[in-house]
Design an enzyme around this catalytic site. Structure first.
Site, mmCIF file in Angstrom:
data_model
loop_
_atom_site.group_PDB
_atom_site.id
_atom_site.type_symbol
_atom_site.label_atom_id
_atom_site.label_comp_id
_atom_site.label_asym_id
_atom_site.label_seq_id
_atom_site.Cartn_x
_atom_site.Cartn_y
_atom_site.Cartn_z
ATOM 1 C CE LYS A 36 -2.000 1.746 4.039
ATOM 2 N NZ LYS A 36 -1.720 3.169 4.152
ATOM 3 C CG ASN A 37 2.208 2.748 3.617
ATOM 4 O OD1 ASN A 37 1.040 3.027 3.350
ATOM 5 N ND2 ASN A 37 2.641 2.572 4.853
ATOM 6 C CG ASP A 48 2.116 1.290 9.675
ATOM 7 O OD1 ASP A 48 1.746 2.143 10.502
ATOM 8 O OD2 ASP A 48 2.322 1.562 8.470
HETATM 9 C C1 UD1 Z 1 4.029 6.663 6.756
HETATM 10 C C2 UD1 Z 1 3.095 5.508 6.481
HETATM 11 C C3 UD1 Z 1 2.462 4.999 7.770
HETATM 12 C C4 UD1 Z 1 3.534 4.679 8.798
HETATM 13 C C5 UD1 Z 1 4.492 5.852 8.963
HETATM 14 C C6 UD1 Z 1 5.660 5.560 9.882
HETATM 15 C C7 UD1 Z 1 2.229 5.967 4.275
HETATM 16 C C8 UD1 Z 1 1.047 6.289 3.448
HETATM 17 N N1 UD1 Z 1 2.051 5.942 5.583
HETATM 18 O O1 UD1 Z 1 3.231 7.717 7.297
HETATM 19 O O2 UD1 Z 1 1.708 3.848 7.468
HETATM 20 O O3 UD1 Z 1 2.918 4.420 10.050
HETATM 21 O O4 UD1 Z 1 5.024 6.244 7.688
HETATM 22 O O5 UD1 Z 1 6.352 4.451 9.422
HETATM 23 O O6 UD1 Z 1 3.288 5.683 3.764
HETATM 24 N N2 UD1 Z 1 6.017 14.095 11.704
HETATM 25 C C9 UD1 Z 1 6.159 15.404 12.096
HETATM 26 N N3 UD1 Z 1 6.210 16.365 11.122
HETATM 27 C C10 UD1 Z 1 6.128 16.080 9.800
HETATM 28 C C11 UD1 Z 1 5.951 14.724 9.406
HETATM 29 C C12 UD1 Z 1 5.910 13.754 10.386
HETATM 30 O O7 UD1 Z 1 6.260 15.706 13.292
HETATM 31 O O8 UD1 Z 1 6.181 16.995 8.966
HETATM 32 C C13 UD1 Z 1 5.938 13.027 12.737
HETATM 33 C C14 UD1 Z 1 4.574 12.339 12.739
HETATM 34 O O9 UD1 Z 1 3.635 13.070 13.483
HETATM 35 C C15 UD1 Z 1 4.896 10.994 13.366
HETATM 36 C C16 UD1 Z 1 6.319 10.728 12.843
HETATM 37 O O10 UD1 Z 1 6.829 11.985 12.415
HETATM 38 O O11 UD1 Z 1 4.916 11.103 14.767
HETATM 39 C C17 UD1 Z 1 6.369 9.738 11.687
HETATM 40 O O12 UD1 Z 1 5.613 10.231 10.616
HETATM 41 P P1 UD1 Z 1 5.966 9.934 9.088
HETATM 42 O O13 UD1 Z 1 7.213 9.110 9.019
HETATM 43 O O14 UD1 Z 1 5.930 11.206 8.349
HETATM 44 O O15 UD1 Z 1 4.743 9.030 8.667
HETATM 45 P P2 UD1 Z 1 3.820 9.197 7.385
HETATM 46 O O16 UD1 Z 1 4.642 9.458 6.185
HETATM 47 O O17 UD1 Z 1 2.691 10.084 7.700
#
Ligand code: UD1
Length: 416
Positions: free
Chosen positions: A22-23, A303
């Site tokens: 999916k991701n 996840d």
């Molecule tokens: C992606 C995955 C999700 C998985 C996650 C972590 C997809 C569609 N989703 O989500 O399934 O659980 O990676 O492996 O690929 N954060 C910030 N600021 C930002 C961005 C992120 O503080 O600008 C924080 C988030 O709140 C969270 C952490 O960083 O606590 C991880 O987030 P991130 O790695 O960005 O996850 P996603 O890309 O949203």
């Protein structure tokens, strides 16, 4: 709306073939917005998040055809205004921002929704775009990014965000000059996107390491690409075998991608036979408790945290699972308690006192992986459970009830 009826205590066995990730699929679809021409993606899972993303791409002007795991995308001209309702329903839509900015010089993207697992700011994405010369305004519920032409930049992330790494990587493919991302996320899906972008004509290197370097090119073409197997789906079925005391084979998996999980279940007593593209798991007579913290890859994936906690209810002793990635990914624990699980949440730590005799009950899934954890709990429980909120499960698992049936599970979908 649908629910699952689960008759527990049936030992699972057999083989399950894992779908495309999916991701990865969602991001490859988005990356196509940078290019021109006809794309074919293979191994695309038939899940609702993919269908939602297809809707986003269509609204942006792409032609999308999808059947039997094969997606054909045709991209010519592209719009910069994203459909608000679709974007709000799926956080991954925010990934269109990088490609649109790179291609059009502007993007209007509704603040995204998605799983209810904690605060999910976008500061790392937005700060990266700003370093590349974009201005970001908030207009009501929309982020508006503008940059006549992005330029390369040396960007150090304060945290290795998966989404931000992908967004900046995509934006940088057509920026002027070189972009370096430091403290980049290292997830296997990021390597997939690098390979796809390079087949389109981009110059990206370093994915899979903390430093990714992108040299901008004037334009990108199209590419055909097979999506990598879904490591989270693989892990979920592996845990399903174990929670029922069963044994079985996960096919079409890259064992290295699930190494953090394999280490944990092996320490819990599971017997593993790891081959090139498959893993066979055999349950021990007694599972041992585990101590695990989630983290960015190659750490234990957040996840799989809820599903592992479900398994820990069947392990002997006190397990501790610490959630280090998201700040509120515990909502499902109160549902597992309804089944009879002895679980306590202390700040970021989930403490499970096992083994617990679970008894079937009515449960409600609040997000995708929580839903998977509840199904696992129900599989281990005596009697019948009802799992409501199957629409969350359908976002990321293709026909979960049919796959579990084929393994000997008694899981039936009831449309409401
Ligand atoms: C992606 C995955 C999700 C998985 C996650 C972590 C997809 C569609 N989703 O989500 O399934 O659980 O990676 O492996 O690929 N954060 C910030 N600021 C930002 C961005 C992120 O503080 O600008 C924080 C988030 O709140 C969270 C952490 O960083 O606590 C991880 O987030 P991130 O790695 O960005 O996850 P996603 O890309 O949203």
């Amino acid at each position: 709306m649908a629910k699952f009826l689960v008759e527990g205590r049936r030992t699972l066995g057999g083989k399950v073939r894992i779908n495309g990730a999916k991701n990865s699929a969602l991001k490859l679809m988005v990356a196509a917005l940078l290019g021109q021409g006809k794309f074919t993606l293979e191994n695309v899972p038939e899940i609702t998040d993919v269908k939602t993303m297809a809707g986003v791409l269509r609204a942006l002007g792409a032609d999308v055809r999808f059947s039997s795991g094969r997606m054909e995308l045709t991209v010519s001209s592209v719009e910069g205004q994203t459909p608000e309702a679709l974007v709000k329903s799926m956080r991954a839509s925010v990934q269109v921002m990088g490609p649109l900015l790179a291609r059009l010089g502007w993007a209007r993207v509704a603040k995204p929704g998605g799983c209810n697992i904690g605060s999910r700011p976008l500061d790392i994405h937005l700060a990266g775009f700003e370093q590349m010369g974009a201005s970001i305004d908030v207009e009501g519920d929309m982020f508006v990014a503008r940059a006549p032409r992005l330029h390369g930049a040396d960007i150090t992330f304060r945290y290795p965000s998966v989404g931000a790494t992908e967004n900046i990587m995509m934006a940088a493919t057509m920026a002027k000059g070189r972009t370096v991302i430091r403290n980049a996320a290292r997830e296997p899906e990021i390597i997939d996107i690098q390979e796809f972008l390079n087949r389109m004509g981009a110059r990206v290197k370093g994915a899979g390491t903390p430093v990714i370097t992108i040299d901008g090119v004037p334009e990108l073409g199209s590419a055909d690409y097979p999506v990598i197997p879904d490591r989270i789906e693989a892990g979920t079925y592996l845990l399903a075998f174990l929670i029922t005391g069963g044994s079985g084979t996960i096919e079409n998996v890259v064992p290295e991608h699930i190494a953090p999980l394999l280490q944990v279940v092996s320490a819990m007593g599971a017997e593993l036979d790891v081959q090139e593209n498959s893993v066979r798991v055999v349950s021990p007579s007694r599972l041992k408790a585990c101590q695990v913290s989630t983290g960015p890859y190659p750490g234990f994936p957040t996840d799989l945290q809820p599903q592992l906690v479900a398994l820990a209810t069947q392990a002997w002793g006190s397990s501790i699972v610490v959630e280090e990635v998201f700040d509120r990914r515990f909502g499902y624990t109160s549902e597992l308690q309804k089944l009879g699980a002895q679980i306590e949440v202390r700040k970021r730590a989930i403490i499970i006192d096992g083994p617990n005799e679970l008894q079937g009950v009515k449960l409600a899934a609040g997000d995708l992986r929580a839903g998977a954890a509840l199904v696992l709990g129900a599989l281990a429980a005596e009697g019948e459970s009802v799992v409501q909120g199957v629409e969350h499960i359908d976002r990321g698992y293709e026909a979960m009830e049919l796959r579990l049936q084929s393994l000997g599970g008694h899981v039936v979908r009831i449309e409401e």
